[in-house]
Design a protein around this motif. Structure first.
Motif: not given
Length: 206
Positions: A96-97, A100, A104, A187, A190, A194
């Motif tokens: 996931r990170s 993102v 970004s 956001k 994310e 999440d």
């Protein structure tokens, strides 16, 4: 006379030219969109002549299918690196990170390449739609297989539906890409990821 969609047998030079055309078209169509990218744009970006382009592709639809196939391979090559050995919830969090962070870098612009292609071709070209669908099916399978490994090593409850959880995670990811692309704010992506991961976490073995 109607052109055929068959790819001719290529010399090494011809294969290099075809690759150059497809890669130039893929980059343009990702940034500008399929409909806004003309064959003249592709010729200029790839440094090829009209005769060279039509030697390899009967029309724009044939080129778009090649572009969709290229983006599917690019996305899946990246995802396989992160998901083929997935066997823990912390691994999902790292995945996931990474997504993102990658998104970004361009502040959410252009979204997911595979999702963007789907949005433009799914209702207009059945062959291209099938390529995208196969790409998403493979992506979903990679996640589901990771969840099954978590069940095998006792980290995920045996009654958790790996396929359904994988579908939910992919859907959250694609929704996050779209909202982030629209808002230029990370956001939504994310939060969507999440929340999907929280649902999976609820199925972990305590």
């Amino acid at each position: 006379m109607k052109r055929t969609s068959q790819t001719p047998r290529l010399t090494a030079r011809g294969a290099a030219t075809r690759t150059r055309i497809v890669e130039a078209a893929a980059n343009l169509m990702y940034i500008r969109g399929v409909n806004a990218t003309t064959l003249d744009d592709v010729r200029a970006a790839s440094g090829t002549s009209k005769s060279q382009l039509y030697h390899h592709f009967a029309d724009k639809d044939a080129l778009v299918r090649a572009v969709v196939g290229l983006w599917a391979r690019r996305v899946l090559d990246r995802e396989e690196q992160h998901l083929e050995r997935l066997n823990s919830f912390s691994g999902l969090q790292r995945w996931r990170s990474v997504l993102v962070q990658l998104n970004s870098v361009q502040n959410g612009r252009y979204g997911c390449a595979l999702g963007s292609m789907a949005n433009e071709v799914a209702d207009h070209d059945e062959e291209a739609r099938a390529i995208v669908a196969a790409g998403f099916a493979r992506w979903q399978q990679l996640i589901a297989n990771g969840l099954r490994r978590m069940q095998e090593n006792g980290k995920l409850k045996p009654d958790a539906d790996a396929d359904h959880l994988a579908i939910g995670l992919i859907a959250a990811l694609q929704g996050g890409y779209l909202l982030t692309q629209t808002t230029r704010d990370m956001k939504p992506m994310e939060v969507a990821l999440d929340m999907a991961l929280s649902h999976i976490k609820a199925h972990l073995v305590e």
